[in-house]
Design an enzyme around this catalytic site. Structure first.
Site, PDB file in Angstrom:
ATOM      1  N   ARG A  66      20.976  24.589  30.253  1.00  0.00           N
ATOM      2  CA  ARG A  66      20.576  25.979  29.933  1.00  0.00           C
ATOM      3  C   ARG A  66      19.992  26.640  31.177  1.00  0.00           C
ATOM      4  NH1 ARG A  66      15.850  27.641  27.539  1.00  0.00           N
ATOM      5  NH2 ARG A  66      15.604  25.771  26.282  1.00  0.00           N
ATOM      6  N   TYR A 126      29.384  51.544  26.503  1.00  0.00           N
ATOM      7  CA  TYR A 126      30.040  50.637  25.564  1.00  0.00           C
ATOM      8  C   TYR A 126      29.240  50.574  24.251  1.00  0.00           C
ATOM      9  CZ  TYR A 126      31.417  46.261  23.435  1.00  0.00           C
ATOM     10  OH  TYR A 126      31.795  45.307  22.534  1.00  0.00           O
ATOM     11  N   ASP A 151      27.256  49.234  35.069  1.00  0.00           N
ATOM     12  CA  ASP A 151      28.229  48.376  34.389  1.00  0.00           C
ATOM     13  C   ASP A 151      29.569  48.631  35.068  1.00  0.00           C
ATOM     14  OD1 ASP A 151      30.202  47.305  32.715  1.00  0.00           O
ATOM     15  OD2 ASP A 151      29.026  47.635  30.902  1.00  0.00           O
ATOM     16  N   LYS A 156      36.633  40.614  30.849  1.00  0.00           N
ATOM     17  CA  LYS A 156      37.705  41.573  31.120  1.00  0.00           C
ATOM     18  C   LYS A 156      38.440  41.210  32.416  1.00  0.00           C
ATOM     19  CE  LYS A 156      36.230  43.759  27.400  1.00  0.00           C
ATOM     20  NZ  LYS A 156      34.885  43.348  27.137  1.00  0.00           N
TER      21      LYS A 156
HETATM   22  C1  LIG Z   1      32.103  48.358  29.608  1.00  0.00           C
HETATM   23  C2  LIG Z   1      31.718  47.168  28.786  1.00  0.00           C
HETATM   24  N1  LIG Z   1      30.523  46.590  28.982  1.00  0.00           N
HETATM   25  C3  LIG Z   1      30.131  45.513  28.262  1.00  0.00           C
HETATM   26  C4  LIG Z   1      30.937  44.986  27.269  1.00  0.00           C
HETATM   27  C5  LIG Z   1      30.461  43.790  26.490  1.00  0.00           C
HETATM   28  O1  LIG Z   1      31.087  42.636  26.955  1.00  0.00           O
HETATM   29  P1  LIG Z   1      31.366  41.335  26.077  1.00  0.00           P
HETATM   30  O2  LIG Z   1      32.348  41.713  25.029  1.00  0.00           O
HETATM   31  O3  LIG Z   1      31.871  40.347  27.074  1.00  0.00           O
HETATM   32  O4  LIG Z   1      30.048  40.934  25.481  1.00  0.00           O
HETATM   33  C6  LIG Z   1      32.194  45.545  27.040  1.00  0.00           C
HETATM   34  C7  LIG Z   1      33.081  44.982  25.996  1.00  0.00           C
HETATM   35  O5  LIG Z   1      34.091  45.524  25.639  1.00  0.00           O
HETATM   36  C8  LIG Z   1      32.600  46.669  27.812  1.00  0.00           C
HETATM   37  O6  LIG Z   1      33.782  47.264  27.630  1.00  0.00           O
END
Ligand SMILES: Cc1ncc(COP(=O)(O)O)c(C=O)c1O
Length: 402
Positions: A57, A110, A182, A207
């Site tokens: 962890r 998001y 992000d 992604k």
């Molecule tokens: C721009 C963005 N940030 C964060 C996330 C969250 O990521 P995760 O699905 O890996 O938790 C997503 C998920 O689609 C996203 O599109």
């Protein structure tokens, strides 16, 4: 690694031949705990008096390798790899903010992040102001003595609006405020938030970085002090959003081809965006690479002329007597190659109709305010042959007339 170019760094960073076997590929250290020759050694490792591992962890060699690669990717001093993108975002907030702090965020983020900002942070006594971060004067006006962080996504999901990261970072620096970006939608070699002045970068590694649609993971990258705080307070101690060594291994493998994949995603997306612009059924195409995008000039600089692989477009009302909402659903249901799916950055083209698939429960007025109109469709353009993608859409557009 600094002297090497991006394509070289992303292959070699974090990957040293294994100490015991000399294996070139980093082994998957699939273990919860590590053994010691003596209690003294355990104490020394635990308190950092000697290098080593104690418990996965806190740290694991396969995870360390991907963290090193992610530093090279974004040009950061340190990185923390997490079990999901939301794990990275949650750990960033818990690790960097405390009760009484104020956070400014873009108003289009998001959905999971939006929920955390509107619900979890206020419950923890953290004040949140969400606004259109394209408006720099509005950002300046929102700054308070307790503002600790500005958080942005650029381009935004799914409307692909940009925030000027460099300008926001300059404003933040004047007030001693951290900027976190992000960068999931446009990872390097497209966009480098740290080089543009941001302090922290988060990713849904799920992604483009892993890029094969078979991992859920996240990361935060920044300077050593901030990452240590995020690791200690967020990831390892409180939230425990520790990734599996297997996912770290898959990401090490996937990331090696990131520059090649990104180039192809961008090339395909540009061609598909131009194709969509010419379709009479389409009212509007959102893609920062198009001259028609209102922030194309900023995109040219900030996104290194690459623009990523995500497009959204709006269908017209009344195609063959259909509402835009019904046309959106019908178009997707007639596709034969593109997958109807959320997520993005996979080799496969993924397409979604937010109004019916993900935002069905959001009141129409609120949905419209954030640009999710009835006929809006988002495409994560994959790596298939571009003509096959165009032909698939073409036959689905034709099916709207039947
Ligand atoms: C721009 C963005 N940030 C964060 C996330 C969250 O990521 P995760 O699905 O890996 O938790 C997503 C998920 O689609 C996203 O599109």
């Amino acid at each position: 690694m600094d002297k090497y170019r991006f394509e070289t760094k992303i292959i070699h960073a974090g990957q040293k031949p294994d100490k015991t076997s000399k294996a070139l590929a980093t082994p998957i250290y699939q273990t919860s705990t590590f053994c010691f020759d003596s209690v003294e050694e355990a104490g020394d490792v635990n308190f950092g008096r000697q290098p080593g591992y104690m418990y996965s962890r806190a740290a694991n060699p396969t995870v360390d390798a991907i963290q090193e690669k992610l530093c090279a990717l974004e040009g950061g001093e340190a990185a923390v790899f997490t079990s999901s993108g939301m794990g990275a975002i949650g750990s960033l907030m818990v690790g960097m903010l405390e009760s009484g702090d104020h956070l400014i965020s873009g108003d289009t983020v998001y959905g999971g992040t939006d929920y955390v900002l509107r619900t979890n942070l206020p419950r923890m006594g953290i004040e949140v102001t969400m606004l259109d971060t394209r408006d720099l004067e509005a950002v300046k006006a929102a700054i308070k003595p307790n503002t600790k962080m500005i958080y942005v996504e650029s381009p935004t999901n799914p409307t692909l609006k940009l925030t000027d990261i460099s300008a926001i970072s300059k404003i933040a620096k004047e007030h001693g405020i951290k900027v976190a970006v992000d960068n999931t939608f446009s990872p390097p070699p497209i966009q480098y938030p740290l080089a543009l002045g941001a302090d922290l970068v988060v990713h849904s590694v799920t992604k483009y970085i892993n890029g094969h649609g078979d991992v859920i993971a996240g990361a935060v990258i920044g300077n050593a002090e901030d990452i240590q705080s995020i690791k200690a307070h967020g990831v390892t101690k409180l939230c425990g959003t520790t990734p599996s060594p297997f996912n770290a291994y898959l990401t090490l493998r996937g990331a090696k081809t990131l520059p090649l994949r990104i180039r192809q995603h961008c090339e395909n997306a540009m061609e598909l965006a131009r194709f969509l612009e010419k379709r009479e059924e389409v009212k509007l195409v959102n893609y920062p690479g198009l001259e028609s995008h209102p922030q194309h000039e900023l995109a040219k600089v900030q996104m290194n002329g690459m623009y990523s692989g995500i497009i959204s477009f709006e269908l017209k009302e009344g195609i063959n007597g259909l509402s835009a909402f019904e046309a959106g659903k019908k178009l997707l249901n007639n596709l034969k190659l593109m997958a109807i799916a959320v997520s993005l950055g996979d080799p496969d083209t993924l397409i979604e109709h937010p109004a019916s698939m993900t935002h069905d429960n959001v009141p129409v007025e609120e949905r419209m305010k954030i640009g999710i109109t009835d006929g809006l469709i988002r495409v994560s353009v994959g790596l298939e042959h571009i003509d096959d993608l165009k032909e698939d859409l073409e036959q689905a557009f034709e099916a709207l007339q039947k």
